[in-house]
Design an enzyme around this catalytic site. Sequence first.
Site, short mmCIF file in Angstrom:
data_model
loop_
_atom_site.label_atom_id
_atom_site.label_comp_id
_atom_site.label_asym_id
_atom_site.label_seq_id
_atom_site.Cartn_x
_atom_site.Cartn_y
_atom_site.Cartn_z
N HIS A 1 -14.60 5.96 14.69
CA HIS A 1 -13.19 5.86 15.05
C HIS A 1 -12.38 5.12 14.00
O HIS A 1 -11.36 4.54 14.29
CB HIS A 1 -13.03 5.15 16.39
CG HIS A 1 -13.65 5.90 17.52
ND1 HIS A 1 -14.96 5.74 17.87
CD2 HIS A 1 -13.16 6.85 18.34
CE1 HIS A 1 -15.25 6.55 18.88
NE2 HIS A 1 -14.18 7.24 19.18
N GLY B 1 -12.41 11.36 22.38
CA GLY B 1 -11.21 11.48 21.58
C GLY B 1 -11.31 12.64 20.61
O GLY B 1 -12.40 13.07 20.23
N SER B 2 -10.17 13.18 20.19
CA SER B 2 -10.17 14.17 19.12
C SER B 2 -10.34 13.47 17.78
O SER B 2 -10.29 12.25 17.69
CB SER B 2 -8.86 14.97 19.15
OG SER B 2 -8.81 15.78 20.30
N GLY B 3 -10.54 14.26 16.73
CA GLY B 3 -10.74 13.68 15.41
C GLY B 3 -12.21 13.65 15.00
O GLY B 3 -12.54 13.19 13.90
N HIS B 4 -13.08 14.13 15.90
CA HIS B 4 -14.52 14.16 15.60
C HIS B 4 -15.04 15.58 15.44
O HIS B 4 -16.26 15.81 15.53
CB HIS B 4 -15.31 13.49 16.72
CG HIS B 4 -14.82 12.13 17.10
ND1 HIS B 4 -14.72 11.11 16.19
CD2 HIS B 4 -14.38 11.63 18.28
CE1 HIS B 4 -14.27 10.02 16.81
NE2 HIS B 4 -14.03 10.32 18.06
N ASP C 1 -14.28 5.81 27.11
CA ASP C 1 -14.97 7.01 27.58
C ASP C 1 -15.70 6.72 28.88
O ASP C 1 -15.64 7.50 29.84
CB ASP C 1 -15.98 7.50 26.52
CG ASP C 1 -15.27 7.97 25.26
OD1 ASP C 1 -14.67 7.13 24.56
OD2 ASP C 1 -15.32 9.19 24.98
N LYS D 1 -20.29 9.33 25.47
CA LYS D 1 -20.58 8.39 24.39
C LYS D 1 -20.20 6.99 24.86
O LYS D 1 -19.15 6.80 25.49
CB LYS D 1 -19.79 8.78 23.14
CG LYS D 1 -20.08 10.22 22.70
CD LYS D 1 -19.55 10.53 21.32
CE LYS D 1 -18.05 10.48 21.20
NZ LYS D 1 -17.32 11.34 22.16
#
Lengths: 217, 217, 330, 330
Positions: free
Chosen positions: C218, C53-56, C109, C104
């Site tokens: 998350h 996911g994005s945001g990391h 995922d 991950k």
Amino acid sequence: MDTAFFVAWIEEIAHVIADQRDHLTKLDAAIGDADHGANLDRGFSAAREALASADPPPATPGDVLTLTGTTLIRKVGGASGPLYGSAFRQMGKTLGDAPEVTPAALAMALEAGLAVVQRLGAAEEGDKTMVDALAPAIRTLTAALEDTPADGSYGPVLEDAARAAAEGAHATIPLLARKGRASYLGPRSIGHEDPGAASTALILAALSTTAAATAAK
Amino acid sequence: MDTAFFVAWIEEIAHVIADQRDHLTKLDAAIGDADHGANLDRGFSAAREALASADPPPATPGDVLTLTGTTLIRKVGGASGPLYGSAFRQMGKTLGDAPEVTPAALAMALEAGLAVVQRLGAAEEGDKTMVDALAPAIRTLTAALEDTPADGSYGPVLEDAARAAAEGAHATIPLLARKGRASYLGPRSIGHEDPGAASTALILAALSTTAAATAAK
Amino acid sequence: MKKLINGADSVVSDALTGLAAAHPELRVDVAKRIVTRAGGPRRGKVGLVSGGGSGHEPLHAGFVGHGMLDAACPGEIFTSPVPDQLIEATNAVNGGAGVLHIVKNYTGDVLNFEMAAELCAEDGVEVATVLVNDDVAVQDSLFTAGRRGTGATLFVEKIAGALAEGGAPLDEVASVGNEVNARSRSFGVALSACTTPTAGKPTFELGEGEIELGIGIHGEPGRVRAPMAPAREIVRVAMDAIHEDLPLSGDTLVLVNGMGGTPLIELYVVFAEVAAYLGERGARISRSLVGDYVTSLDMQGFSVTVCRLSEELTRLWDAPVQTPALRWGR
Amino acid sequence: MKKLINGADSVVSDALTGLAAAHPELRVDVAKRIVTRAGGPRRGKVGLVSGGGSGHEPLHAGFVGHGMLDAACPGEIFTSPVPDQLIEATNAVNGGAGVLHIVKNYTGDVLNFEMAAELCAEDGVEVATVLVNDDVAVQDSLFTAGRRGTGATLFVEKIAGALAEGGAPLDEVASVGNEVNARSRSFGVALSACTTPTAGKPTFELGEGEIELGIGIHGEPGRVRAPMAPAREIVRVAMDAIHEDLPLSGDTLVLVNGMGGTPLIELYVVFAEVAAYLGERGARISRSLVGDYVTSLDMQGFSVTVCRLSEELTRLWDAPVQTPALRWGR
Ligand SMILES: Nc1ncnc2c1ncn2[C@@H]1O[C@H](COP(=O)(O)OP(=O)(O)O)[C@@H](O)[C@H]1O
Ligand SMILES: Nc1ncnc2c1ncn2[C@@H]1O[C@H](COP(=O)(O)OP(=O)(O)O)[C@@H](O)[C@H]1O
Ligand SMILES: [Mg+2]
Ligand SMILES: [Mg+2]
Ligand SMILES: [Mg+2]
Ligand SMILES: [Mg+2]
């Protein structure tokens, strides 16, 4: 005013600044960077300690103020460190090695301190800085000296000076800052008291308090 | 139930998921990562568009569900994308190219979909996942089929299945999660409805709504 | 919620547009959401693909480049990428020596990468997978989703990347990745929750005197809520959890990682405590990183990841790397 | 206020302890608050000293190392260092070729550096000073404190550092520093205020729909408060202010800098808008940085700094640098 008087003054400043630390920080938070209280508290408590532990202890009023100024320069940082530090050092220098200081000599020393602040910081009165508290205090002091009572009691005179400093600080509220961090705010600096002017008022109030306490003894 | 019925079902799902998007996201915020509403909204509105623009249009119920599943896999991501996507694809495969689907065939297809979800995700009933809504719905459907009215009206049967799914979703509240993100919370997952179970309940409610709307025509 | 974005739906695309503008050494397919090295695949080199996911950020796109990843596939915020992205990225970086997927351990995922790997294998591309699951805050068993992958992902990507760059075959690259994962443990702490652009408000609320222990990346709450404490005590909780699971001794690689909203000065305070903790136990910090590497949007907090190094792993860690977020030796 | 610290009074010391533990290539005198390269001064190389209040990490200690600074002097949070520190650092890095002081234009920094420079000169150390004042949000005149030094500080330190590393004499190093400053402009925006450990609460309060335009790096409010807007519009305000002051064209070096609490994904969104703005005006981004470099504790927001490059400045920017926060070429 002797050496003990000046040591007592610095101790009183350290006391009142510690007491008003959060207030000064709050003033600085509004138009600066929220560190003025912490800066001066760090500086004056270091000065008090330096005076207490100096070996040999300061022998003259000039020694007291010079050591105070040096300590402020070494411990405070920021704008107020060099400004207050240089002012106290200059006052010390001006007093030379006289063991006793008359109100007139004190006024001259303060005048010399103000001159250094203005040379370093280039602030004029009305620029919303510590100058706005210091300058009127000195003016009041100098004027009052002309009619100091013959008994030499300088208490009321210093009280007037302290009041003038406080009024000067208060009068910075409507000003637009032209020096220091507050100047970055432009018109938004209006409506807030300058923290350095407020601390100068505290320093002069401490002078008057010290005189009253000395007189009471 | 013909091809148009299944297209209508997917449209109804897209509608109700869009409507409940924030609610699903809120459920997922409590014990997950706050994206379930956005994920399914993105997926089912893409599925609706894929069905509308498919050329040639899907010819059989199986085609409809397969295309829906493929689109979910391609657009959703996360845990729910592959799980729902594979389930719909498996349902489509199970229905084959029959032009009409009986309630019994639908039950078998759902059963096959559930099997895929469990094969991929390894969740048992009671693990606080979408399985907890899907499994009781299928059981209800299968049981009810035995006494479906001779006229073949399957509306009430699907209504019962939808109710069972909703009850199953609701029953996840006191459960401790053992699969999916909610499992990271351990005992703190207790007291919250599983978002995937909630969305499964919406999907089965959409099925019943579609049946009712079809019957009304 | 105030965010420097143009809209909740365009964040990922807009950020990728910025990534492309800032890093001409990357090839960024904004529409397909695939970031690869500008040079294309090198014949005979194992390709490394990661994603999530994005945001990391900077994970994973910030780790694409020489000595590390060949491709990154960012999904929506906190949503794993879809198989299409992963398949296309896998094909794009395949230089004939096979492709390693670094995944991950999150259900989403794992499932999406699995689907992609299956389809790639059907198309004749050799794919191996390293599953990263270093987070000791989470219970690990067959009957749970297992441990999350967090900070060790960076270690795996760097070290496997270095081995791949040197021309090692797929099975060796995969096996060093697994070794790094096996030698690494993490624990995370949040002082505040994060806010996703679509949710528009924090995923949980923490009081002025509360923190969350054992958080993931998350925005999910941690295992327990605890009273706020001095850095020293918070670090001790984190390090005890790690030490209990993987006794700490010898040479270590330590990452003190900011969650996105934590000032660097605080991360250095944390690092000092981690160093003191390890010192007391006779372990040595032989390599380290301090900064924002595996983040959770605007969350305030940190995670600490420790990897027990071998000589070989140290050598691979030191090998040149040239990516937007990690660079040395060239 | 929740911070990862042991106490408001020990933040700076504790962070320096962490810095020392993380970076054996630095020599960190925690008590005196002086950070130098572990190697000591190089005979004949101009020494570069910078310093300022803490709370802006990685500035300045994160930029000590090959090709950049020789020493950094961190003060208390947001308080410039004292002359003693600066004098000692100046002496420590003097390799006989003189020392350059890089000073951000704040009254406190200027006064303390001036005092130190005077005393060093009295002791026979040749000192030159570059004053950085790139912030276009502030009115510049003889009758004000003048413009603040912000993002361009990093450019000056990198480029003057590269020239000094190459063995150039003090006047040339100072003059390239002044040139970089003259060619650079910055503008900052806050989405939230920051909280200093001693004050314990935010320096100002912003509503859910408000931002501050023209902020500095000390948590002071900006010139005006404005309604929250999409990234594109906020960037336009910042870039217009810069462009009006220094028309943008040709090759540029661009820093999109996070204030400490802003996620990297948002900084890339901002970068995309900055790139679009420059593109429309025919300017080219030929070098860039995106990340947290000159921060203001936990403030959310960004600043953008643009420097108009020459060929020579580009070459110096590209020269190898090896510091905790900026590294390439070795
Ligand atoms: N140029 C100047 N001349 C005189 N006084 C100044 C000048 N600049 C700042 N000051 C005084 O210093 C005070 C701020 O001190 P302080 O907060 O300790 O330092 P800093 O501004 O560096 O944080 C101001 O309120 C002002 O009174
Ligand atoms: N192993 C699993 N088996 C079945 N369902 C699962 C499993 N893991 C997660 N789910 C379902 O997926 C839902 C979450 O979906 P979503 O939020 O879209 O994905 P993610 O968890 O990747 O963010 C959960 O509420 C749960 O119902
Ligand atoms: Mg201040
Ligand atoms: Mg989710
Ligand atoms: Mg998700
Ligand atoms: Mg200050």
